[in-house]
Design a protein around this motif. Structure first.
Motif, PDB file in Angstrom:
ATOM      1  N   TYR A  77      23.234  39.472  13.098  1.00 10.74           N
ATOM      2  CA  TYR A  77      24.207  40.587  13.707  1.00 10.74           C
ATOM      3  C   TYR A  77      24.310  41.828  13.036  1.00 10.74           C
ATOM      4  O   TYR A  77      24.385  42.897  13.506  1.00 10.74           O
ATOM      5  N   ILE A  78      24.703  41.724  11.728  1.00 12.04           N
ATOM      6  CA  ILE A  78      25.132  42.790  10.825  1.00 12.04           C
ATOM      7  C   ILE A  78      23.858  43.695  10.758  1.00 12.04           C
ATOM      8  O   ILE A  78      24.063  44.921  10.898  1.00 12.04           O
ATOM      9  N   PHE A 130      30.488  45.417  18.684  1.00  9.55           N
ATOM     10  CA  PHE A 130      29.828  44.724  19.502  1.00  9.55           C
ATOM     11  C   PHE A 130      28.406  45.337  19.738  1.00  9.55           C
ATOM     12  O   PHE A 130      28.131  46.570  19.641  1.00  9.55           O
ATOM     13  N   ILE A 131      27.375  44.576  20.067  1.00 12.73           N
ATOM     14  CA  ILE A 131      26.093  45.025  20.390  1.00 12.73           C
ATOM     15  C   ILE A 131      25.610  44.222  21.665  1.00 12.73           C
ATOM     16  O   ILE A 131      26.003  43.640  22.223  1.00 12.73           O
ATOM     17  N   ASN A 132      24.362  44.926  22.173  1.00  8.52           N
ATOM     18  CA  ASN A 132      23.626  43.996  23.185  1.00  8.52           C
ATOM     19  C   ASN A 132      23.019  42.690  22.466  1.00  8.52           C
ATOM     20  O   ASN A 132      22.354  43.082  21.424  1.00  8.52           O
ATOM     21  N   ALA A 133      23.110  41.684  22.989  1.00  9.60           N
ATOM     22  CA  ALA A 133      22.531  40.527  22.307  1.00  9.60           C
ATOM     23  C   ALA A 133      21.484  40.537  22.585  1.00  9.60           C
ATOM     24  O   ALA A 133      20.397  40.428  23.261  1.00  9.60           O
ATOM     25  N   SER A 134      20.615  40.452  21.026  1.00  5.81           N
ATOM     26  CA  SER A 134      19.194  40.343  21.067  1.00  5.81           C
ATOM     27  C   SER A 134      18.512  39.119  21.466  1.00  5.81           C
ATOM     28  O   SER A 134      19.204  37.972  21.346  1.00  5.81           O
ATOM     29  N   THR A 135      17.314  39.015  21.640  1.00  5.90           N
ATOM     30  CA  THR A 135      16.733  37.650  21.658  1.00  5.90           C
ATOM     31  C   THR A 135      16.887  36.599  20.380  1.00  5.90           C
ATOM     32  O   THR A 135      17.319  35.518  20.500  1.00  5.90           O
ATOM     33  N   GLN A 136      16.879  37.345  19.136  1.00  2.00           N
ATOM     34  CA  GLN A 136      17.140  36.531  18.136  1.00  2.00           C
ATOM     35  C   GLN A 136      18.377  36.038  18.049  1.00  2.00           C
ATOM     36  O   GLN A 136      18.592  34.918  17.485  1.00  2.00           O
ATOM     37  N   VAL A 137      19.465  36.927  18.444  1.00  8.76           N
ATOM     38  CA  VAL A 137      20.750  36.494  18.181  1.00  8.76           C
ATOM     39  C   VAL A 137      21.297  35.455  19.198  1.00  8.76           C
ATOM     40  O   VAL A 137      21.845  34.534  19.190  1.00  8.76           O
ATOM     41  N   GLN A 138      20.634  35.595  20.503  1.00  3.61           N
ATOM     42  CA  GLN A 138      20.538  34.465  21.525  1.00  3.61           C
ATOM     43  C   GLN A 138      20.150  33.265  21.095  1.00  3.61           C
ATOM     44  O   GLN A 138      20.623  32.087  21.430  1.00  3.61           O
ATOM     45  N   CYS A 151      27.375  41.105  22.695  1.00  5.06           N
ATOM     46  CA  CYS A 151      27.631  40.044  21.745  1.00  5.06           C
ATOM     47  C   CYS A 151      28.698  40.761  20.818  1.00  5.06           C
ATOM     48  O   CYS A 151      28.383  41.868  20.464  1.00  5.06           O
ATOM     49  N   ALA A 152      29.672  40.100  20.294  1.00  2.00           N
ATOM     50  CA  ALA A 152      30.395  40.673  19.339  1.00  2.00           C
ATOM     51  C   ALA A 152      30.947  39.766  18.381  1.00  2.00           C
ATOM     52  O   ALA A 152      30.726  38.792  18.360  1.00  2.00           O
ATOM     53  N   LEU A 153      31.092  40.176  17.012  1.00  2.00           N
ATOM     54  CA  LEU A 153      31.626  39.573  16.045  1.00  2.00           C
ATOM     55  C   LEU A 153      32.995  40.114  15.621  1.00  2.00           C
ATOM     56  O   LEU A 153      33.368  41.573  15.539  1.00  2.00           O
ATOM     57  N   SER A 154      34.036  39.286  15.499  1.00  2.00           N
ATOM     58  CA  SER A 154      35.359  39.475  15.268  1.00  2.00           C
ATOM     59  C   SER A 154      35.564  38.889  13.794  1.00  2.00           C
ATOM     60  O   SER A 154      35.268  37.575  13.732  1.00  2.00           O
ATOM     61  N   LEU A 177      36.743  34.073  11.814  1.00  2.00           N
ATOM     62  CA  LEU A 177      35.219  34.629  12.174  1.00  2.00           C
ATOM     63  C   LEU A 177      34.826  34.223  13.469  1.00  2.00           C
ATOM     64  O   LEU A 177      34.730  33.017  13.645  1.00  2.00           O
ATOM     65  N   ALA A 178      34.608  34.999  14.428  1.00  2.00           N
ATOM     66  CA  ALA A 178      34.113  34.523  15.729  1.00  2.00           C
ATOM     67  C   ALA A 178      33.213  35.505  16.235  1.00  2.00           C
ATOM     68  O   ALA A 178      33.034  36.551  16.100  1.00  2.00           O
ATOM     69  N   PHE A 179      31.713  34.682  16.702  1.00  2.00           N
ATOM     70  CA  PHE A 179      30.915  35.472  17.449  1.00  2.00           C
ATOM     71  C   PHE A 179      31.071  34.872  18.805  1.00  2.00           C
ATOM     72  O   PHE A 179      31.219  33.896  19.283  1.00  2.00           O
ATOM     73  N   ILE A 180      30.927  35.937  19.700  1.00  2.00           N
ATOM     74  CA  ILE A 180      30.845  35.696  21.312  1.00  2.00           C
ATOM     75  C   ILE A 180      29.627  36.510  21.960  1.00  2.00           C
ATOM     76  O   ILE A 180      29.238  37.529  21.749  1.00  2.00           O
ATOM     77  N   ILE A 181      28.988  35.727  22.739  1.00  2.65           N
ATOM     78  CA  ILE A 181      28.120  36.128  23.543  1.00  2.65           C
ATOM     79  C   ILE A 181      28.480  36.132  24.969  1.00  2.65           C
ATOM     80  O   ILE A 181      28.765  34.873  25.337  1.00  2.65           O
ATOM     81  N   VAL A 182      28.493  37.157  25.773  1.00  2.52           N
ATOM     82  CA  VAL A 182      28.784  37.015  27.353  1.00  2.52           C
ATOM     83  C   VAL A 182      27.759  36.891  28.220  1.00  2.52           C
ATOM     84  O   VAL A 182      26.714  37.881  28.011  1.00  2.52           O
TER      85      VAL A 182
END
Length: 263
Positions: free
Chosen positions: A143-144, A103-111, A59-62, A33-38
């Motif tokens: 994220y979900i 993938f989604i746009n990374a929200s403030t909460q996720v960041q 931001c992506a969840l794989s 399981l991997a989260f990535i924020i670019v």
């Protein structure tokens, strides 16, 4: 839906890194399981049969079974932060991963959640391993939830969100559709049709799904008997609980517990 916690006690990490002239990470084999924020630059992810091209702000969840590989283009400054781990009890999530936007746009909460994990550093001193795992599960829930909204491309009415929250908090009780509708001040007919329209299932099915998911969590993380768990999560009949576990996970409650114990 309130998700049952995933056991990420093995190799659960947060971190951040800058690539000045390209590079690769992986391939990682097995359940991963991997989260990535670019934050800057671009990044390509190859996750099993899915290929994603991410740009700054994404931001992506794989969630992979076979292979995970990230590739950073040369001559491009790329800065990312990540969270990863080896999930031990996420069969239900693997089964439904196709429902979520990759993938989604990374929200403030996720960041913010990601940065909290990065700030913890590495190692398990002062109980940081447990805190890291809790942050990862919170990040997964955030994220979900946001990916479901993106995938549906429509806002969920506040009354339906309130009804879902009520079911999340009271799934073990003897809850009726009439009681939920009264709680959020709508008619039972509207609740059923709107809940299904926006969340893809009826309130009754959602309620049983909450019970099943948390029951599976208790099977894997507690020493309670199958009957005790069934009654604790809202089933009136342990046989019904066992049958639903079999349908959802293709194994009996005892077998599901043994899978966790044998790692």
């Amino acid at each position: 839906m309130r998700l049952p916690p995933i056991d990420l006690s093995r190799e659960n990490t947060f971190g951040e890194i800058s690539y000045e002239s390209g590079g690769q990470y992986g391939p990682i084999r097995g359940d991963y399981l991997a989260f990535i924020i670019v934050h800057l630059g671009t990044l390509k992810i190859e996750a099993d049969e899915t290929v994603l091209q991410l740009e700054a702000g994404h931001c992506a969840l794989s969630l992979t079974r076979d292979s995970y590989l990230t590739t950073i283009a040369p001559e491009t400054l790329t800065h990312i932060s990540w969270c990863d781990g080896r999930p031990l009890n996420a069969a239900w999530l693997y089964k439904e991963r196709h429902k979520y936007a990759p993938f989604i746009n990374a929200s403030t909460q996720v960041q913010t959640l990601m940065q909290l994990g990065v700030d913890l550093g590495i190692g398990d001193r002062d109980g940081r391993g447990g805190l890291r795992e809790a942050l990862t599960n919170t990040l997964l829930n955030a994220y979900i939830y946001e990916a479901e909204v993106v995938a549906e491309e429509r806002p969920i009415p506040q009354t339906i969100l309130q009804a879902r929250r009520f079911l999340d908090e009271n799934f073990a009780a003897d809850v009726s559709i009439e009681r939920v509708a009264q709680q959020v001040r709508v008619s039972p007919q509207y609740l059923v049709s709107a809940f299904k329209k926006h969340l893809g299932m009826t309130p009754a099915r959602y309620l049983w799904r909450c019970r099943l998911d948390y029951g599976a969590h208790l099977l894997q993380r507690s020493g309670l008997s199958v009957s005790e768990i069934a009654y604790q999560v809202g089933y009136k009949n342990p046989y019904h609980f066992s049958r639903q576990i079999k349908l959802a996970f293709d194994c009996s409650p005892t077998e599901l517990r043994e899978k966790m114990l044998n790692g």
